[in-house]
Design a protein around this motif. Structure first.
Motif, PDB file in Angstrom:
ATOM      1  N   LEU A 113      42.438  37.628  51.160  1.00 47.21           N
ATOM      2  CA  LEU A 113      43.153  38.849  50.765  1.00 47.21           C
ATOM      3  C   LEU A 113      42.286  40.090  51.007  1.00 47.21           C
ATOM      4  N   ARG A 114      40.983  39.912  50.916  1.00 47.32           N
ATOM      5  CA  ARG A 114      40.087  41.017  51.285  1.00 47.32           C
ATOM      6  C   ARG A 114      40.240  41.329  52.763  1.00 47.32           C
ATOM      7  N   ASP A 115      40.330  40.279  53.543  1.00 47.89           N
ATOM      8  CA  ASP A 115      40.389  40.472  54.992  1.00 47.89           C
ATOM      9  C   ASP A 115      41.688  41.123  55.424  1.00 47.89           C
ATOM     10  N   ASP A 116      42.827  40.710  54.821  1.00 52.16           N
ATOM     11  CA  ASP A 116      44.092  41.227  55.368  1.00 52.16           C
ATOM     12  C   ASP A 116      44.573  42.509  54.675  1.00 52.16           C
ATOM     13  N   GLN A 117      43.920  42.909  53.583  1.00 53.34           N
ATOM     14  CA  GLN A 117      44.191  44.234  52.995  1.00 53.34           C
ATOM     15  C   GLN A 117      45.668  44.452  52.639  1.00 53.34           C
ATOM     16  N   THR A 118      46.367  43.394  52.272  1.00 55.70           N
ATOM     17  CA  THR A 118      47.773  43.543  51.875  1.00 55.70           C
ATOM     18  C   THR A 118      47.889  44.356  50.591  1.00 55.70           C
ATOM     19  N   PHE A 119      46.918  44.164  49.710  1.00 56.47           N
ATOM     20  CA  PHE A 119      46.984  44.821  48.407  1.00 56.47           C
ATOM     21  C   PHE A 119      45.991  45.974  48.319  1.00 56.47           C
ATOM     22  N   ASP A 120      46.361  46.958  47.526  1.00 62.78           N
ATOM     23  CA  ASP A 120      45.421  48.038  47.249  1.00 62.78           C
ATOM     24  C   ASP A 120      44.437  47.616  46.158  1.00 62.78           C
TER      25      ASP A 120
END
Ligand SMILES: Nc1ncnc2c1ncn2[C@@H]1O[C@H](COP(=O)(O)OP(=O)(O)O)[C@@H](O)[C@H]1O
Ligand SMILES: [Mg+2]
Length: 262
Positions: A113-120
């Protein structure tokens, strides 16, 4: 993207209330938010009315058998997502303890999730005990958001948290960890005690303490039993007002662009 551990080794101080309501208030401000329920009690899961989906918890993802991506559920609220928890999660502590990388399992689980940056922002709703799940949260987080109840011994509790943060840094599990913010909760304007506690904490932790203070309101304690956030349950009330103000302040503190590539 920032990972925020909502943590305090004490129970009943407003961690879950803050995770759910700050989460909703941030989503309302166009932020993509993931709440990860790390407490086997599953209070954040039921506060969002999602207890029937609680078996979709972190268990397999933490053990590396499944991707966390498959455990992320949408909530009723736009841009607010949840990884639920239930009592199964208590068992994972035993399993993880046997692994050589037992401190960094969650960090590895979240790395996709860090890699794909979907979330702020990812908000980790931590359990109250200083067990493996909480230690994993501290190892995975960029910073702590610590709710403190406006009660006797608030400062003593904070001193303990500072020590825990230092231990995590010293262990090498996360040398960047810091207390990003302290939010005073359950403020009772009718007592001198609440005011005194806030003043004491501000004196010792000046810049860390949010200006927004969350008042004690019956509405805030009722909302979870309806599976609703305070912004849904009593949108015009003092609790919703406080969590919206907290979200504004939170975003001001994290105002660097979060969606830049890399
Ligand atoms: N500001 C508040 N006013 C009134 N009740 C609150 C407030 N914040 C939390 N509560 C209630 O206090 C209890 C503990 O809060 P909770 O957020 O679950 O704490 P924690 O997650 O730290 O254990 C819950 O019943 C919750 O509904
Ligand atoms: Mg809780």
């Amino acid at each position: 993207m920032k990972i925020i551990a909502i943590a305090n080794q004490k129970g009943g101080v407003g961690k879950t209330t803050t995770a759910v309501n700050l989460g909703h208030a941030l989503a309302e401000k166009d932020q993509s938010i993931l709440i990860v329920d790390l407490d086997p009690q599953g209070n954040a899961t039921s506060a969002l009315g999602m207890q029937e989906l609680e078996s979709e918890n972190l268990y397999e993802a933490l053990l590396g058998d499944e991707s966390i991506v498959d455990k992320i559920l949408p909530t009723r609220i736009e841009r607010l997502f949840l990884v639920p928890a239930n009592l199964d999660l208590a068992g994972v502590e035993v399993e993880i303890a046997r692994m050589s990388d037992h401190l960094t399992r969650l960090s590895k689980t979240l790395s996709i999730l860090r890699d794909d940056q979907t979330f702020d922002f990812i908000l980790l709703d931590c359990p109250p005990s200083l067990g493996i799940l909480m230690t994993n949260a501290l190892a995975a987080a960029d910073e702590l958001l610590t709710p403190i109840q406006c009660e006797y011994f608030a400062l003593e509790g904070l001193v303990k948290i500072v020590r825990v943060v230092e231990q995590v840094r010293g262990s090498g599990a996360n040398d960047q960890l810091e207390i990003g913010g302290i939010v005073m909760t359950m403020f009772d304007g009718r007592t001198n005690l609440s005011g005194q506690v806030v003043a004491d904490v501000r004196e010792h932790f000046a810049g860390k303490v949010y200006r927004t203070v969350v008042p004690r309101t019956v509405r805030l304690s009722e909302a979870p039993s309806f599976g609703k956030t305070i912004l849904e349950y009593d949108s015009g009330g003092a609790g919703a007002y406080a969590y919206r103000a907290l979200a504004r302040e939170f975003l001001k503190r994290h105002s660097s662009p979060t969606r830049l590539p890399g």
